[in-house]
Design an enzyme around this catalytic site. Structure first.
Site, PDB file in Angstrom:
ATOM      1  N   HIS A 191       0.831  -1.207   0.000  1.00 17.14           N
ATOM      2  CA  HIS A 191       0.000   0.000   0.000  1.00 17.14           C
ATOM      3  C   HIS A 191       0.865   1.256   0.000  1.00 17.14           C
ATOM      4  O   HIS A 191       0.603   2.210  -0.741  1.00 17.14           O
ATOM      5  CB  HIS A 191      -0.918   0.012   1.231  1.00 17.14           C
ATOM      6  CG  HIS A 191      -1.683   1.284   1.381  1.00 17.14           C
ATOM      7  ND1 HIS A 191      -2.852   1.522   0.701  1.00 17.14           N
ATOM      8  CD2 HIS A 191      -1.406   2.413   2.076  1.00 17.14           C
ATOM      9  CE1 HIS A 191      -3.278   2.748   0.995  1.00 17.14           C
ATOM     10  NE2 HIS A 191      -2.429   3.295   1.823  1.00 17.14           N
ATOM     11  N   ARG A 298     -10.760   0.227 -10.218  1.00 18.02           N
ATOM     12  CA  ARG A 298     -10.990  -0.726  -9.120  1.00 18.02           C
ATOM     13  C   ARG A 298     -12.345  -0.413  -8.481  1.00 18.02           C
ATOM     14  O   ARG A 298     -12.421   0.351  -7.515  1.00 18.02           O
ATOM     15  CB  ARG A 298      -9.871  -0.619  -8.085  1.00 18.02           C
ATOM     16  CG  ARG A 298      -8.469  -0.867  -8.624  1.00 18.02           C
ATOM     17  CD  ARG A 298      -7.451  -0.748  -7.495  1.00 18.02           C
ATOM     18  NE  ARG A 298      -6.093  -0.942  -7.954  1.00 18.02           N
ATOM     19  CZ  ARG A 298      -5.272   0.057  -8.307  1.00 18.02           C
ATOM     20  NH1 ARG A 298      -5.698   1.317  -8.279  1.00 18.02           N
ATOM     21  NH2 ARG A 298      -4.041  -0.203  -8.700  1.00 18.02           N
ATOM     22  N   ARG A 334     -13.085  -3.104 -13.530  1.00 22.65           N
ATOM     23  CA  ARG A 334     -13.026  -4.442 -12.942  1.00 22.65           C
ATOM     24  C   ARG A 334     -14.228  -4.598 -12.018  1.00 22.65           C
ATOM     25  O   ARG A 334     -14.454  -3.761 -11.143  1.00 22.65           O
ATOM     26  CB  ARG A 334     -11.730  -4.617 -12.144  1.00 22.65           C
ATOM     27  CG  ARG A 334     -11.632  -5.981 -11.467  1.00 22.65           C
ATOM     28  CD  ARG A 334     -10.274  -6.180 -10.813  1.00 22.65           C
ATOM     29  NE  ARG A 334     -10.073  -5.325  -9.648  1.00 22.65           N
ATOM     30  CZ  ARG A 334      -8.908  -5.176  -9.027  1.00 22.65           C
ATOM     31  NH1 ARG A 334      -7.842  -5.822  -9.468  1.00 22.65           N
ATOM     32  NH2 ARG A 334      -8.794  -4.390  -7.977  1.00 22.65           N
ATOM     33  N   GLU A 433      -4.976 -13.771 -13.504  1.00 23.70           N
ATOM     34  CA  GLU A 433      -4.240 -13.669 -12.237  1.00 23.70           C
ATOM     35  C   GLU A 433      -4.145 -15.006 -11.514  1.00 23.70           C
ATOM     36  O   GLU A 433      -3.517 -15.105 -10.464  1.00 23.70           O
ATOM     37  CB  GLU A 433      -4.881 -12.609 -11.336  1.00 23.70           C
ATOM     38  CG  GLU A 433      -6.382 -12.756 -11.172  1.00 23.70           C
ATOM     39  CD  GLU A 433      -7.039 -11.520 -10.566  1.00 23.70           C
ATOM     40  OE1 GLU A 433      -6.340 -10.732  -9.910  1.00 23.70           O
ATOM     41  OE2 GLU A 433      -8.258 -11.347 -10.750  1.00 23.70           O
ATOM     42  N   ASN A 456       0.304  -8.633  -9.983  1.00 19.21           N
ATOM     43  CA  ASN A 456       0.490  -8.668  -8.528  1.00 19.21           C
ATOM     44  C   ASN A 456       0.040 -10.015  -7.962  1.00 19.21           C
ATOM     45  O   ASN A 456       0.751 -10.666  -7.186  1.00 19.21           O
ATOM     46  CB  ASN A 456      -0.280  -7.532  -7.854  1.00 19.21           C
ATOM     47  CG  ASN A 456       0.206  -6.168  -8.291  1.00 19.21           C
ATOM     48  OD1 ASN A 456       1.221  -6.051  -8.971  1.00 19.21           O
ATOM     49  ND2 ASN A 456      -0.521  -5.135  -7.921  1.00 19.21           N
ATOM     50  N   ASP A 457      -1.164 -10.440  -8.352  1.00 16.74           N
ATOM     51  CA  ASP A 457      -1.681 -11.727  -7.863  1.00 16.74           C
ATOM     52  C   ASP A 457      -1.105 -12.903  -8.632  1.00 16.74           C
ATOM     53  O   ASP A 457      -0.847 -13.969  -8.056  1.00 16.74           O
ATOM     54  CB  ASP A 457      -3.206 -11.759  -7.932  1.00 16.74           C
ATOM     55  CG  ASP A 457      -3.856 -11.215  -6.666  1.00 16.74           C
ATOM     56  OD1 ASP A 457      -3.156 -11.135  -5.640  1.00 16.74           O
ATOM     57  OD2 ASP A 457      -5.036 -10.857  -6.698  1.00 16.74           O
ATOM     58  N   ARG A 467       2.393 -11.739  -1.126  1.00 17.61           N
ATOM     59  CA  ARG A 467       3.141 -10.520  -1.454  1.00 17.61           C
ATOM     60  C   ARG A 467       3.164  -9.529  -0.297  1.00 17.61           C
ATOM     61  O   ARG A 467       3.910  -8.553  -0.342  1.00 17.61           O
ATOM     62  CB  ARG A 467       2.564  -9.860  -2.714  1.00 17.61           C
ATOM     63  CG  ARG A 467       1.117  -9.424  -2.635  1.00 17.61           C
ATOM     64  CD  ARG A 467       0.646  -9.010  -4.031  1.00 17.61           C
ATOM     65  NE  ARG A 467      -0.778  -8.803  -4.140  1.00 17.61           N
ATOM     66  CZ  ARG A 467      -1.368  -7.621  -4.208  1.00 17.61           C
ATOM     67  NH1 ARG A 467      -0.641  -6.527  -4.154  1.00 17.61           N
ATOM     68  NH2 ARG A 467      -2.672  -7.520  -4.334  1.00 17.61           N
ATOM     69  N   CYS A 504      -2.340  -4.852 -16.030  1.00 21.48           N
ATOM     70  CA  CYS A 504      -2.684  -3.784 -15.082  1.00 21.48           C
ATOM     71  C   CYS A 504      -2.001  -3.954 -13.733  1.00 21.48           C
ATOM     72  O   CYS A 504      -2.288  -3.214 -12.797  1.00 21.48           O
ATOM     73  CB  CYS A 504      -4.194  -3.695 -14.900  1.00 21.48           C
ATOM     74  SG  CYS A 504      -4.941  -5.198 -14.226  1.00 21.48           S
TER      75      CYS A 504
END
Length: 573
Positions: A191, A298, A334, A433, A456-457, A467, A504
């Site tokens: 974050h 998001r 999304r 993902e 990321n995922d 992560r 993304c």
């Protein structure tokens, strides 16, 4: 003497300012018996009054940055400090038991907080327990003469030093004064890293030792370009980094000239560089940064920033605002990605051992189709005002994808009863993902208009490494040759089956990954708005045919991420 602390470069730029330790002071106290109970209670009254004045000032300072709902938290805290019932119990304890002020405040506020926390049938009152604890900490700090960190009250240049940064911390930061951020924990997808890029604050995360290495007020240099923090720098070092900061700002000024330029490679291949956004208001910055569109809206923030399930009309207004804000450029939304690390108080979910692998995202939507259709109807309605694409998160199988598409068709048909033809031009895509989805990309591509690779995922699941867990952060390896091979397979599968390939995740804005992704033929790169112009500038210097050959060489001949990094650096020069 200067000390260097190494971390992960998380947000570009160079900041030079005194350290501001975002670390709570020691609020322990000795239990005492007092004779002058009147004077002792007077200490409590003064501490509470000082706390009220402090909160009033913090609220005033934050008015330009926070909305009414966030500012209302300060009013709630002031109300608790003014509560006659709580003050009365503290006074009684001091007068009747000759208790010291610190112990009396601690005992009474703890009892109040425990009482509220026990109200399991009233979520609102349970949440107030945290407010009481926060207020008690502030009052205790005044009693003990200790200073609490106060981000919202910062009014001079500082470098924030913290173990980790929370969303509430960043909501109070004023980039005018916060010149840098350095944390013990975190990676490029934490974050703190993502928010620092959004706020354009130079940042270093994952340093492991910064909070134990620097003292409050010590001068610091934050090199967010290379991941170096320098504590107590020499005059020569300050001059050196002031020059580097000036050079970086000059470079940024050159990037700014590309706001209206096309996103094109050295050999003339056109791409799209889009923005990741969390709220409709973020489109303003996306446009300023020259985004070719929104590659990831998001939508879960519409749910998380509410105390109720947002209605179709509420969602429609938010999506419409984002679509209108992009002035005819495409917006990819999304669908609700709730669960995992994003719970909703008003929609309780079952407790799970592995929530990231459990009941979340599309799995909730397929299980609760009416909830899903509310969002889909709102999106179809918003498509009247500009190009809208919808992508489904956490799709694992073709069957899931077909079920989601079927619910979309139902929602579209419901809207078209009053608005014939509306939504027929909405493009449907999915996130890649889950490793199985990546492996099965050829089949899935036949069902959609586009893929968006959520690195990321996908990295987290491919490496079986959380992560957010510092102990395994070394496994966040977007440049691992095997992972690059998987990404290339997804892109190739999309193209062979007539689908567009986008990305993304944070990898899309990674300078080391960009040339490789261009060589693979990735069509769209969606990232933090602040990374768009830098990426467009770099893209102009890269030849896709050349890098296509390098990608094949890497996948065929290299085995480790370090080997890939060295290779890319050598070719970039």
């Amino acid at each position: 003497m200067a000390k260097d602390v190494k971390g992960i470069a998380a947000s570009d730029g160079i900041g030079i300012a005194p350290a501001y330790l975002l670390v709570d002071p020691d609020l322990s106290y000795d239990k005492v018996k007092v004779d002058d109970t009147v004077a002792e209670y007077a200490r409590v009254e003064k501490a509470f009054q000082d706390s009220i004045e402090e909160l009033t000032q913090i609220k005033e300072n934050a008015k330009d940055r926070l909305g009414e709902e966030e500012l209302g938290v300060f009013d709630a805290h002031i109300a608790i400090l003014s509560d006659p019932e709580m003050l009365g119990q503290i006074k009684d304890d001091i007068e009747n038991n000759h208790t010291g002020a610190e112990e009396a405040v601690d005992k009474v506020t703890t009892a109040f907080a425990d009482m509220l926390a026990a109200m399991t049938d009233n979520a609102y009152m349970q949440e107030r327990a945290a407010d009481v604890k926060d207020v008690a900490k502030r009052a205790m700090s005044h009693l003990l003469g200790k200073q609490l960190p106060n981000i919202a009250g910062i009014n001079s240049p500082v470098v924030i030093v913290a173990h980790e940064i929370t969303p509430s911390d960043t909501s109070q930061m004023d980039a005018k004064f916060v010149k840098g951020i350095v944390t013990d924990l975190g990676g490029r997808t934490s974050h703190a890293a993502i928010m620092s890029r959004t706020l354009r604050i130079p940042a270093i995360v994952g340093s492991n030792e910064i909070t134990t290495s620097v003292e409050h007020g010590q001068m610091m240099i934050v090199d967010g370009l290379n991941g170096d923090a320098i504590i107590d720098p020499s005059d020569d070092q300050v001059k050196e980094y002031e020059a580097k900061a000036e050079a970086f700002e000059a470079e940024r000024a050159e990037w700014a000239k590309l706001v209206d330029a096309p996103s094109v490679s050295k050999d003339g291949k056109e791409f799209e560089i889009a923005a990741n956004i969390g709220t409709p208001d973020d489109t303003e910055d996306a446009v300023k940064q020259g985004a070719d569109g929104v590659g990831l809206f998001r939508s879960e923030f519409l749910y998380m920033d509410n105390d109720h399930m947002p209605s179709e009309d509420e969602q429609f207004e938010a999506y419409k605002k984002a679509v209108v804000g992009m002035n005819g450029k495409p917006v990819v939304v999304r669908t609700m990605d709730i669960g995992g690390d994003k719970p909703l108080d008003y929609m309780p979910l079952p407790k799970e051992e592995n929530p990231f692998l459990g009941y979340r995202a599309i799995r909730i939507c397929l299980d609760r189709p009416e909830l899903f259709k509310t969002q889909l109807r709102a999106l179809v309605r918003a498509s009247e005002f500009g190009p809208v694409s919808i992508m489904f998160p956490m799709i694992a199988t073709v069957a899931e994808l077909r079920q989601a598409k079927a619910i979309f068709e139902e929602a579209k048909a419901e809207v078209q009863k009053d608005h014939p033809g509306l939504g027929d031009d909405v493009k449907i895509g999915m996130m890649i993902e889950i490793p199985l989805a990546a492996l099965n990309a050829a089949q899935l591509a036949k069902e959609v208009d586009f893929f968006s690779i959520g690195t990321n995922d996908l990295i987290q699941y491919s490496f079986a490494a959380d992560r957010g867990n510092e102990a395994v952060s070394y496994l966040y390896q977007p440049l691992n040759p095997a992972f690059l091979s998987l990404v290339k397979h997804v892109i190739t599968s999309a193209h062979e089956n007539g689908a567009k390939a986008a990305m993304c995740g944070e990898m899309a804005g990674d300078e080391m990954a960009l040339p490789l992704l261009m060589g693979m033929g990735l069509d769209e790169y969606s990232m933090s708005a602040t990374s768009i112009l830098r990426t467009r500038s770099m893209m102009k210097k890269l030849d896709t045919k050349e890098w296509a050959g390098y990608v094949d060489e890497i996948i065929a001949n290299y085995a480790t991420v370090e080997e890939v990094q060295d290779f890319v650096k050598s070719k970039l020069g």
